[in-house]
Design an enzyme around this catalytic site. Structure first.
Site, PDB file in Angstrom:
ATOM      1  N   ASN B  16       0.823  -1.214   0.000  1.00 51.02           N
ATOM      2  CA  ASN B  16       0.000   0.000   0.000  1.00 51.02           C
ATOM      3  C   ASN B  16       0.857   1.264   0.000  1.00 51.02           C
ATOM      4  OD1 ASN B  16      -2.300   1.625   0.066  1.00 51.02           O
ATOM      5  ND2 ASN B  16      -2.410   1.617   2.300  1.00 51.02           N
ATOM      6  N   ASP B 159      -1.964  -9.975  -4.446  1.00 47.49           N
ATOM      7  CA  ASP B 159      -3.264  -9.503  -3.971  1.00 47.49           C
ATOM      8  C   ASP B 159      -4.296  -9.819  -5.040  1.00 47.49           C
ATOM      9  OD1 ASP B 159      -5.521  -8.158  -3.185  1.00 47.49           O
ATOM     10  OD2 ASP B 159      -4.557  -6.198  -3.009  1.00 47.49           O
TER      11      ASP B 159
END
Lengths: 269, 269
Positions: B16, B159
DNA sequence: CATTGAAGG
DNA sequence: CCTTAAATG
């Protein structure tokens, strides 16, 4: 003899975002201060974006005037322990009013103009906003001149975004062409003095190295490499009551520090 | 008997924003880890925006593949103690390649696909990106299927932005219509398993409450209200060498935690 | 509730 | 260097 109960202390502070300044202790400063009136510039928030403790602190009357055309931009605010008799925000021109730059408050006979004068730098760090800035200077001065001429006590305070003379910034030579110290901007500031207004800080202090703004870059504040661009100007009718004018460089929370004047309470009439 | 010198440990982590993660200790984690290979998702930086210690850490070979159409968006990165034999980034479709989502690396006979699968949520929190997400799932699966069918060891990790089953998120019932757990997304994930891929973590652990992502809102991570959306899938040819698959929920620095697999080094051939 | 870039200062 | 908003997750 004058004791502190007879005094009125008025501050102006460009907080560079009231929400950020609040995180850094604005309320502690406010509640601990000897201020009767505080005018803020660059609030950069709508009233509803502020916590209630900030927008309506215990013991204070507040008025906010945000920019209406862009969120997070400009905006001025007034705090007073005693309610104002009147607060107006119009300069009679939409192009000025929509940017949330001016509050004119009445407290008894005293008029306080809390003002965030335009920055001369445009979008690309160019000088494109200088004409707007100079027009703003002219319009506000013309608006307030009748009250000055009637002998009323009037203060014009806030971030003028202009250093007046060489003494008012650490590096005058290298900044002759920089917006904030260009000849046309300095001349525009001078017009206020020529029209009868007094730079209250300079009235008491002729010394150099007193600044009110330091860029965050390069540790300038610690080195006191700054500019004096925040002022309280006083009309002759206010000068009669002026006891002191100060700069508060130790007050942190913004890239500007507060400035203040102390008047005898009789100024209220 | 197998000792640690015979093992290969491979991590996948959605950081992130690698710059933010680096501020929170990414390098301490990397240098202290037992990783041989690390695949990052959501790097959200160009290589030149990273400090050299992050982009080229001592003892590691790195490859970055940023989004080319928008700064600060998506982007994947690979770290390996030993140089890869090859790293490719194309999926053969510009609409996928320009978003910096896929790196396919070869280390000896082992193929490692480090992938940031699209989020199904569009600009207005709508579901407009789900078709793109499903196309991406299909395209990558079709691309890797021949290697699987040839019996090669292949990992697909990263992810996936989809929780597979009820067991894979804390609140399945309230999220049936939420992107990330919608039927069509779950079916698309299931297609990988139907095609012969193994969800390595589930291979070893049938227990609930093992998650890899927790929203920053509402203290969800401390309460373990999360989703398992980060996976390492293994081809049958890789499964022969699989020793362990883990989730590392104590590793902080992102709203995701790392996942890993441990393989016998013989997988390299 | 975070990250990022952009505009503004 | 810092604040803010908008896009994104």
């Amino acid at each position: 003899m004058t004791d502190s109960a007879d005094l009125l202390k008025i501050y102006a502070w460009n907080v560079n975002g009231l929400r950020a300044c609040a995180r850094k202790g604005y309320l502690d400063w406010l509640h601990g201060s000897d201020a009767d009136v505080v005018g803020l510039q660059e609030v950069r928030a709508l009233e509803e974006q502020l916590t209630k403790k900030v927008s309506q602190p215990e013991g204070w009357q507040t008025h906010f005037f945000p920019a209406e055309f862009k969120k997070g931009y400009s905006g001025v605010g007034l705090y007073s322990r005693k309610a104002f008799d009147e607060v107006s925000t119009t300069m009679g021109e939409e192009r000025f009013d929509r940017e949330g730059r001016t509050q004119i408050a009445k407290l008894g006979k005293l008029t306080i103009a809390n003002v965030y004068f335009p920055n001369g730098s445009g979008t690309n760090r160019d000088l494109s906003r200088i004409p707007y800035k100079l027009d703003f200077y002219d319009r506000l001065r013309e608006m307030l001149q009748p009250a000055l001429e009637r002998g009323e006590p009037v203060l014009v305070m806030g971030d003028f975004n202009t250093a007046h003379q060489d003494i008012d910034l650490a590096n005058p030579t290298t900044n002759r062409e920089t917006s904030g110290f260009r000849p046309e901007e300095r001349a525009s500031f001078q017009q206020w003095l020529d029209a009868g207004w007094t730079d209250t800080f300079r009235h008491f202090c002729a010394e150099p190295e007193h600044y009110t703004w330091w860029t965050y870059r390069g540790n300038c504040r610690a080195r006191n490499v700054g500019w004096r661009i925040d002022y309280v100007l006083a009309s002759p009718g206010a000068m009669e009551f002026l006891m002191a004018a100060e700069i508060h460089p130790d007050v942190m929370g913004s890239d500007h520090c507060p400035v203040s004047v102390t008047l005898h309470r009789d100024v209220l009439g």
